[in-house]
Scaffold this motif. Sequence first.
Motif, mmCIF file in Angstrom:
data_model
loop_
_atom_site.group_PDB
_atom_site.id
_atom_site.type_symbol
_atom_site.label_atom_id
_atom_site.label_comp_id
_atom_site.label_asym_id
_atom_site.label_seq_id
_atom_site.Cartn_x
_atom_site.Cartn_y
_atom_site.Cartn_z
ATOM 1 N N ARG A 1 60.629 39.592 35.535
ATOM 2 C CA ARG A 1 60.353 39.167 36.907
ATOM 3 C C ARG A 1 59.364 38.003 36.930
ATOM 4 N N LEU A 2 58.411 38.003 36.000
ATOM 5 C CA LEU A 2 57.483 36.868 35.891
ATOM 6 C C LEU A 2 58.239 35.597 35.512
ATOM 7 N N LYS A 3 59.223 35.732 34.638
ATOM 8 C CA LYS A 3 60.039 34.574 34.240
ATOM 9 C C LYS A 3 60.795 34.002 35.432
ATOM 10 N N ARG A 4 61.143 34.882 36.388
ATOM 11 C CA ARG A 4 61.866 34.431 37.586
ATOM 12 C C ARG A 4 60.913 33.918 38.666
ATOM 13 N N GLY A 5 59.618 33.890 38.357
ATOM 14 C CA GLY A 5 58.648 33.353 39.313
ATOM 15 C C GLY A 5 58.146 34.359 40.323
ATOM 16 N N GLU A 6 58.363 35.647 40.072
ATOM 17 C CA GLU A 6 57.881 36.675 40.999
ATOM 18 C C GLU A 6 56.411 37.010 40.721
ATOM 19 N N PHE A 7 55.818 37.806 41.597
ATOM 20 C CA PHE A 7 54.414 38.248 41.527
ATOM 21 C C PHE A 7 53.416 37.095 41.714
ATOM 22 N N LYS A 8 53.840 35.999 42.353
ATOM 23 C CA LYS A 8 52.942 34.849 42.480
ATOM 24 C C LYS A 8 51.879 35.021 43.555
ATOM 25 N N ASN A 9 52.170 35.786 44.589
ATOM 26 C CA ASN A 9 51.231 35.897 45.710
ATOM 27 C C ASN A 9 50.821 37.345 45.975
ATOM 28 N N ILE A 10 50.726 38.133 44.918
ATOM 29 C CA ILE A 10 50.412 39.549 45.123
ATOM 30 C C ILE A 10 48.950 39.774 45.494
ATOM 31 N N SER A 11 48.107 38.742 45.365
ATOM 32 C CA SER A 11 46.700 38.909 45.736
ATOM 33 C C SER A 11 46.551 39.281 47.212
ATOM 34 N N SER A 12 47.553 38.949 48.025
ATOM 35 C CA SER A 12 47.501 39.300 49.453
ATOM 36 C C SER A 12 47.637 40.806 49.672
ATOM 37 N N THR A 13 48.076 41.539 48.635
ATOM 38 C CA THR A 13 48.257 42.991 48.759
ATOM 39 C C THR A 13 47.050 43.772 48.242
ATOM 40 N N VAL A 14 46.018 43.064 47.776
ATOM 41 C CA VAL A 14 44.898 43.740 47.127
ATOM 42 C C VAL A 14 44.117 44.585 48.130
ATOM 43 N N LEU A 15 43.661 45.744 47.656
ATOM 44 C CA LEU A 15 42.805 46.606 48.462
ATOM 45 C C LEU A 15 41.445 45.932 48.583
ATOM 46 N N ASN A 16 41.076 45.563 49.799
ATOM 47 C CA ASN A 16 39.836 44.817 50.007
ATOM 48 C C ASN A 16 38.865 45.654 50.834
ATOM 49 N N ILE A 17 37.772 46.041 50.208
ATOM 50 C CA ILE A 17 36.746 46.836 50.888
ATOM 51 C C ILE A 17 35.446 46.048 50.812
ATOM 52 N N SER A 18 35.009 45.508 51.922
ATOM 53 C CA SER A 18 33.864 44.602 51.915
ATOM 54 C C SER A 18 32.577 45.337 51.566
ATOM 55 N N SER A 19 31.685 44.618 50.899
ATOM 56 C CA SER A 19 30.390 45.196 50.540
ATOM 57 C C SER A 19 29.576 45.519 51.788
ATOM 58 N N ASP A 20 29.738 44.729 52.847
ATOM 59 C CA ASP A 20 29.010 45.013 54.098
ATOM 60 C C ASP A 20 29.443 46.354 54.686
ATOM 61 N N LYS A 21 30.749 46.626 54.626
ATOM 62 C CA LYS A 21 31.258 47.896 55.152
ATOM 63 C C LYS A 21 30.730 49.071 54.336
ATOM 64 N N VAL A 22 30.761 48.934 53.011
ATOM 65 C CA VAL A 22 30.286 50.012 52.136
ATOM 66 C C VAL A 22 28.782 50.218 52.312
ATOM 67 N N LYS A 23 28.046 49.121 52.424
ATOM 68 C CA LYS A 23 26.594 49.233 52.626
ATOM 69 C C LYS A 23 26.287 49.992 53.911
#
Length: 498
Positions: free
Chosen positions: A466-488
Amino acid sequence: MKTIIIPINTLAEKRGGLVKAAVQKANLLSQEKDYKIVILVLSYQKHLLEVVMDMKNDGKLAEAVDVINVIEFLNPNPSNRVKNLKIDEKKLTKIRDGKNYRFYDNGIYVMFKNVNKVNGRIEFIDHFKMGRVRFLREEFDFRGNLTRYVEYGNKNTATMHRYVDKNKKCFLSIWIDEETHEWKRAIDFNTGKEYKGMGAFYIDIINKIVQNFENPVIFSLFSEKLKNIPEDGKNLDYIISKLDSNVKKISSLHNTHLLDPYNNKNEVQPIFRDLFENTNFDRIVVLTEAQKKDIESVFNRDIEVIPNSCDFPIREYNVGKDINRIIMISRIDAKKRVDLAIEIMKIISNKDPKLYLDFYGFGYKDELEEEIYSKVKDYSLKNFNFKGFTSNINEELQKSGMSILTSDTEAFPLTIIESIANNVPCISFDIKYGPKDMIKSGKNGYLIEQNNIEGFADKIIECKERLKRGEFKNISSTVLNISSDKVKKQWIDLIESL
């Protein structure tokens, strides 16, 4: 003013995720002006002051965070002066060994002086009796002060530690088991009190430390058995639960509470059963909703959920990455199952010899580490490379096609989030706890049935295609994002509710 106290066993940049999480928590809470933050180091570290200075200079530890060593707290006469060591070498023959020196008395080997290769300072001096038998070591801090004597038995392993002040007067002795290297008993010579177990020692000394601070709130972040606290059932949770009642206590779990194979919510490790039934803790906190649900379904106990902050910067896809490169970031620890990664790469070597794995991490120079290195050698694997510890995780991820995690159990594996934030798909066993919250199988990686190494190898090959076919290029948009301000804010709200 509240004082937040975070005990850890040792402090260094080159440590596992637990120390990283403790430092992250300390840095985060140090931003609150009404909080004083103290990291309490339980074990002996002769270079601790230097480590703290380096971490603060590198921006890894906030300036506002204080660090106290439990052993050094007992030192009535610490020295802050740089000393030039003087060794009586007049009657000895000195032979250079690299930067180190060996000393002989009329042909008999009597002394070895170890010199730091980087800064030229003396690290330790070993003393020998007839037959090249070591009986004593003198250890020095980075200022050249003698800090500890280590006595050795006939098996060339430590039997006693004697900690000394600037006048070389012993203020603390600790007996060491010659076979297991565990700390067994101690004498505090300031008070003349003998402790027949290390649990009692740490309860007493930590109580003395925390009483120096205003409104103390102390965390317990780990439950593993330690060589300096080896007694059954007397882990850090136990010690903190026995502190004085005016000390607020929070147990913050960073590992699974389940028994091996870690998938039955009713099979709970005894130390955690004791914790969940212990009424001395004001709060118990876990990292995921799944773990909270499992605990509350078995025990009559309210559990809080506060994840680690993970607001990693989103990085661009690296078009120059090597799609044949697999990266694994882990300690060599039984639960991390590095042995399964080796088995997977053995399968891969027969299916796609271009794929290879670079392993970043460290072990503990123990039997398990020897077994892991031997396994790669025995299989004659050319596609499994040990790269050592790195502090440039993002740089290494950017060069990689995919990352893998082969653990039996986790609590909140940040390496998965770091990988996806770098647009690097992650392949992991579907274990408790964490991967299912982070990996959307087929979209930013794959979840594999636990211990299915054939299926794991197949997904690595599929991922490459799948990488050879150019997939997984924009998966950073799916990352679990928990801000430090929220956790603090979550931590502050919890602390203020005590």
